[in-house]
Design an enzyme around this catalytic site. Structure first.
Site, PDB file in Angstrom:
ATOM      1  N   VAL A  35       9.555  37.098  -1.098  1.00  0.00           N
ATOM      2  CA  VAL A  35      10.596  38.109  -0.918  1.00  0.00           C
ATOM      3  C   VAL A  35      10.013  39.519  -0.865  1.00  0.00           C
ATOM      4  CG1 VAL A  35      12.341  36.661  -1.996  1.00  0.00           C
ATOM      5  CG2 VAL A  35      11.044  38.254  -3.405  1.00  0.00           C
ATOM      6  N   GLU A  36      10.799  40.452  -0.354  1.00  0.00           N
ATOM      7  CA  GLU A  36      10.433  41.861  -0.176  1.00  0.00           C
ATOM      8  C   GLU A  36       9.122  42.005   0.594  1.00  0.00           C
ATOM      9  OE1 GLU A  36      10.768  44.558  -3.404  1.00  0.00           O
ATOM     10  OE2 GLU A  36      12.693  43.779  -4.071  1.00  0.00           O
TER      11      GLU A  36
END
Length: 808
Positions: A502-503
């Site tokens: 994620v991110e």
């Protein structure tokens, strides 16, 4: 001999000028003085003297008179750069220019000013922030039963959701005037760290509304009307936010998202002819999406009717949309590896929204990509680094205790060198991770949006969390692979790929962002050169390019001289403000910094735009910059905590590890560099005596592992900030209860062990052993009670969950 001395003198003067980055005018004056001295000493013919002087004067004037230099040198170079420099899209440019640079720019430049780092105040929490950690956060951790969350509810229980909302966990970044807590980045990070040590599900639920999302975007870009409406509702949990960015066809390449909005006029809430946007989108992997009441949406806006201006493709735009809006479909869930936080897809079909739902209003249309990149830089500095560090601290506390409590071959398993090696990595990595977490959060509190540093900590803290958790699982052995309430690392192990992904997927973060953005933002001249090349005003572009390119040339020459000298001396003569064991590490990092800056510059010069596509090389450059940053934050942490003698093994282990990794990455770059001649040249200057920095030694690893195996102030400092309980019904509580009991019983158990070896029929029956030992006056009744308590506590710790078959 005299000629040789003259040559040595010339080389020495030139080296000094390069090392200290002397201005061009000083170089010219020194060259003129050398020429005069040569004429006086060598007495050349008048013709040679005049010809040499004229040539020198011509070169000096061409270099030192800017107007002449631009015509003769900079203009042709600018033309060449414009032909060879790769085209850059608007989204690439905005991503590269987003945020700010901080300490990492000093490391990139080859001459870090250590006083700048040491002058930064040590991180501190305000009284109300500390009270929140000791009060509501502690209470939340006591409420959490992670096994029930992940195995039974597949969600946070209603009472936990209610507590999170009521106590303001969703409003940590929201100012008090809107009803939020207005916490510092340091406090925000500390909250996530503590909650993450208890439950990844709860930590993700808390951190997402305070990271990249509606609140962050509204604070920086929202209209006053949007702030006044949404921020109080977000702060008290009346709204649950999510942010929808990822499309099935555009993940890390979010700039190419196919989600579309078309400017048009339509009917809205009974009003006709309203200027707005008709949206169609498909998103996935949206955390809190299934329970969100307000959706932050990223899409590409088009204006075919030119209702907004002359451009048809307006660009990426952000809007806030209540999930009850007609055409919005939301509520399905993904299953992220049985870690039960709410995550799912959403869709929109012909959703009409008024223009004032765009974040920041109509004046912010088309600015979404920059808004996202700048917000991501701050959020990425806090959330995932905090979650990673929480897992590392939990592993240190729990796995260290387990390794002392669990016995094999009549010894605590932590005494075996193989296990000790894993424990040293767990402790050393966690010390390094916590230092980087706090330093980067401090940068945010000082007003920075550290785009490169945030990418470093996102990548390396999640990657090192992966190594810490894997080592912890290896130490835990069979108990680690059996899920249940007693397993303290199983869910963290399952969650590893989530934080990695994620991110910004870690592979691309390392290969493209850390060095790609760092080379532009951290380098003192590259961004200036790029702007000059792109500038359509030729006179201004030539002036800016001339200043940048000749500054760049001097910068590269200086770094070559510095790399050679620091390589020969191992930087022992470099003055740094640190003392004690940190001093040599600052000097060695200065040496690696100079070598990195020199090799990086020649790589950019020789490979040009092709370097962007050589992701293996750029990834290794990213590693060098990252490990310099991680080591320097470890040094800063050591200083901030008063240079505790008991923490010296942790500092040494972390810095030796980082120096070895940084040096190794530079060597691998040279071994794989396309130009073998340049590789030989760079290697000879940067590593004149070969590699110097080995991996942390075994004795050091032993000292680091020992910290985890028994209670101490060093162990408490290393694991500070996580949830610790003495509840004997809790997995961590059992470990905390057992460790001092086991340590107290160890000398008595050694006496008992000798006795049992003489009476083999007693083997395995602790009660029989104790009765015989007391009867034989080997142990007193009190001592037998100590051994009995330790044995019971050990059994409670090493027990593994089992279930009736109906449970499956």
């Amino acid at each position: 001999m005299s000629a040789l001395l003259c040559v040595i003198a010339v080389v020495g003067v030139a080296w000094c000028l390069a090392y200290w980055r002397a201005p061009l005018l000083v170089w010219t004056a020194a060259a003129a003085a050398g020429l005069v001295a040569a004429f006086a000493y060598g007495a050349p013919s008048r013709l040679v003297a005049v010809a040499t002087s004229v040539l020198f004067l011509a070169i000096a004037l061409a270099l030192n008179l800017p107007a002449l230099r631009r015509v003769l040198l900079s203009a042709p170079l600018l033309g060449i750069f414009r032909r060879i420099m790769p085209a850059m899209s608007d989204t690439e440019r905005e991503a590269l220019e987003a945020g700010t640079v901080w300490w990492e720019a000093e490391l990139f430049g080859g001459r870090p000013r250590w006083r700048k780092l040491f002058s930064i105040p040590a991180p501190r929490l305000a009284a109300e922030e500390r009270a929140f950690l000791d009060g509501p956060v502690e209470e939340l951790c006591r409420l959490i039963d992670d096994w029930r969350i992940t195995h039974e509810f597949h969600d946070l229980p209603p009472e936990v959701w209610r507590f999170i909302k009521d106590k303001g966990f969703f409003g940590m970044i929201i100012p008090k005037k809107y009803g939020g807590l207005e916490f510092s980045a340091q406090a925000h990070s500390a909250v996530v760290t503590k909650v993450a040590s208890r439950s990844v599900t709860a930590a993700v639920t808390v951190m997402v509304p305070n990271s990249l999302g509606p609140a962050e975007l509204l604070l920086h870009y929202g209209t006053e009307e949007q702030k006044n409406y949404y921020l109080p509702r977000l702060a008290r949990g009346a709204e649950v936010p999510c942010f929808a960015l990822t499309n099935p066809e555009a993940g890390s390449d979010a700039g190419s998202m196919p989600d579309r909005g078309v400017a048009c006029r339509g009917e809205f809430e009974g009003r006709k002819n309203v200027l707005g946007i008709r949206l169609n989108w498909e998103k996935r992997y949206i955390t809190l999406g299934p329970v969100a009441t307000v959706l932050g949406l990223a899409f590409r806006l088009f204006d075919p009717e030119h209702l907004l201006g002359a451009n048809e493709d307006i660009g990426i735009t952000l809007a806030l949309i209540p999930t009850t809006t007609p055409g919005v479909k939301i509520g399905s869930r993904h299953n992220p590896l049985d870690i039960a936080f709410q995550n799912g897809p959403n869709w929109g079909k012909d959703v009409f929204i008024p223009m004032d739902w765009v974040i920041g209003g109509q004046q912010r249309i088309g600015q979404g990509w920059r808004m996202l990149m700048e917000s991501l830089a701050a959020g990425r500095s806090i959330s995932l680094p905090a979650l990673s560090t929480g897992a590392g601290k939990l592993a240190c506390r729990a796995t260290g205790a387990y390794a002392r409590i669990r016995k094999q071959f009549k010894l605590p398993i932590g005494r075996f060198e193989g296990v000790e090696e894993a424990l040293a990595r767990i402790a050393g990595f966690t010390y390094m991770m916590d230092a980087a977490r706090t330093a980067t959060a401090q940068a945010v509190d000082l007003g920075e949006k550290p785009s490169v540093a945030s990418a470093i900590v996102k990548y390396h803290l999640t990657e090192h969390m992966r190594r810490v958790v894997n080592d912890a699982m290896d130490v835990q052995g069979g108990a680690g692979i059996c899920l249940g309430p007693r397993n303290f690392m199983g869910r963290a192990y399952q969650a590893l790929p989530i934080s990695i992904t994620v991110e910004g997927a870690n592979i691309l973060t390392r290969a493209l962002i850390i060095y790609g953005q760092g080379a532009v933002r951290c380098h003192p001249y590259v961004q200036k050169e790029m702007r000059a090349v792109a500038d359509t005003d030729h006179a201004r572009a030539l002036k800016d390019f001339d200043r940048a390119i000749f500054g760049h040339v001097g910068f590269t020459i200086s770094n070559a001289a510095r790399a050679l000298w620091l390589g020969l001396t191992d930087a022992r003569l470099v003055r740094v403000p640190a003392r004690g064991p940190a001093r040599r590490y600052c000097q060695r990092l200065t040496r690696i910094s100079a070598a990195f800056a020199f090799i990086s510059d020649l790589a950019m010069l020789s490979l040009g735009g092709a370097l962007k596509r050589k992701e293996k090389i750029s990834g290794r450059f990213a590693d060098v910059l990252s490990f310099m940053y991680l080591a320097s934050t470890a040094i800063k942490r050591f200083a901030d905590q008063g240079q505790q003698a008991a923490d010296v093994p942790l500092l040494r282990w972390a810095c030796d590890y980082c120096l070895n990794e940084a040096e190794k990455a530079l060597v691998v770059i040279l071994k794989n560099f396309p130009s073998r001649f340049l590789a030989w040249l760079m290697g000879g200057l940067a590593f004149p005596t070969g590699r110097r920095y080995p991996v942390p030694g075994d004795a050091m690893g032993h000292a680091v592992a020992k910290i985890l195996l028994e209670p101490s102030e060093a162990r408490d400092r290393l694991t500070a900030g996580i949830f610790i309980t003495r509840d004997p019904n809790d997995v961590l509580g059992r470990l905390e209860d057992a460790l001092p009991k086991v340590i107290a019983a160890e000398p008595l158990e050694k006496k008992l062990q000798t006795f049992v070896e003489a009476h083999p029929l007693l083997l395995g029956d602790i009660e029989a052993q104790l009765k015989k030992a007391v009867a034989a006056n080997l142990l007193s009744a009190t001592e037998a009670g100590v051994v009995r308590a330790a044995a019971a506590a050990r059994r409670a710790v090493i027990a593994v969950d089992d279930f009736e078959k109906e449970a499956f």
